[in-house]
Design an enzyme around this catalytic site. Structure first.
Site, PDB file in Angstrom:
ATOM      1  CE  LYS A 168      -4.728  39.165 -26.103  1.00 34.08           C
ATOM      2  NZ  LYS A 168      -5.736  40.230 -26.054  1.00 34.08           N
TER       3      LYS A 168
HETATM    4  O1  G3P Z   1      -5.121  44.570 -27.199  1.00 37.42           O
HETATM    5  C1  G3P Z   1      -4.857  44.959 -25.890  1.00 37.42           C
HETATM    6  C2  G3P Z   1      -5.790  46.022 -25.513  1.00 37.42           C
HETATM    7  O2  G3P Z   1      -7.086  45.538 -25.337  1.00 37.42           O
HETATM    8  C3  G3P Z   1      -5.361  46.880 -24.405  1.00 37.42           C
HETATM    9  O3  G3P Z   1      -5.732  48.133 -24.795  1.00 37.42           O
HETATM   10  O4  G3P Z   1      -6.307  50.473 -24.518  1.00 37.42           O
HETATM   11  O5  G3P Z   1      -6.578  48.870 -22.596  1.00 37.42           O
HETATM   12  O6  G3P Z   1      -4.318  49.580 -23.355  1.00 37.42           O
HETATM   13  P1  G3P Z   1      -5.730  49.325 -23.740  1.00 37.42           P
END
Ligand code: G3P
Length: 224
Positions: free
Chosen positions: A87
């Site tokens: 990634k």
């Molecule tokens: O896949 C990306 C994710 O982990 C981010 O999620 O909820 O932190 O915006 P969030």
């Protein structure tokens, strides 16, 4: 649409896997830190455990931000298991690194994508996946699903092979909308996946069936 789980928590990965719907896992440094994983060896060991649990792609994120170190780090991550996808953040050196990985047969997931322009660059350098952050776009008062729709349209028009991986998913509705708009993959917290199960009419209907089944049984079994 493939289902990935967005966590580094082994118990949650196991639960989603046992449900029979899991196609892969995505992690990021925040999710790894949340599990209390510290030190390079522990990080490698944790990714290995995830790869052994799930028969599908596992995204492991680099923490370097310059080309040379992203490449060095990505090579180490990719060597953990054939299912590891490196990634890489959508920054200038990240784009160069993704091109290097593509040319050298290592698959990448371009992360932190918030615009169609970024998504085009990721496709041009041959990323296997591109991760638009739907929830964080919603947080900024734009509809993240509009980006999924725009990307799906551009990718189909241009014949790009990169898979659209809807990320930063916050609800069951996000999952349904991502499927509706043509995302190839949705990476979700376990809670959002389980949210897909819920419907009050299912619960009411099942309660009635079980109640009637009880009556049916009591009529079938002669009272002693
Ligand atoms: O896949 C990306 C994710 O982990 C981010 O999620 O909820 O932190 O915006 P969030």
């Amino acid at each position: 649409m493939k289902f990935f789980i967005d966590t580094a928590n082994l118990a949650q990965i196991k639960e989603a896997h046992e449900l029979g719907i899991l196609d892969g896992v995505t992690t990021n440094p925040s999710l790894m830190a949340k599990e209390g994983i510290k030190g390079e060896d522990a990080v490698m060991e944790h990714y290995k455990k995830i790869c052994e649990m799930v028969d599908g792609d596992v995204s492991a994120e680099v923490i370097s931000t310059d080309f040379a170190n992203m490449v060095a780090e990505g090579k180490v991550l990719a060597a953990i298991h054939p299912n590891i996808v490196v990634k890489i953040p959508m920054i200038k050196d990240g784009v160069k690194a993704m091109k290097w990985f593509t040319d050298n047969g290592i698959r990448t997931n371009c992360t932190l994508v918030f615009s169609a322009g970024q998504a085009i660059l990721a496709a041009k350098v041959g990323a296997a996946y591109v991760s638009p952050f739907v929830g964080r776009i919603d947080d900024s008062t734009w509809d993240g699903m509009e980006l999924i729709e725009q990307m799906a349209h551009i990718y189909s028009l241009q014949g790009y092979k990169t898979e659209i991986l809807a990320a930063s998913i916050r609800s069951a509705l996000h999952i349904v909308k991502a499927a509706e708009l043509g995302a190839d993959v949705c990476t979700c917290p376990l809670e959002s996946i389980l949210g897909l199960l819920k419907h009050p009419l299912t619960d009411i209907g099942l309660a009635k069936f079980l109640d009637d089944a009880k009556k049916m049984r009591s009529e079938m079994v002669p009272a002693r």
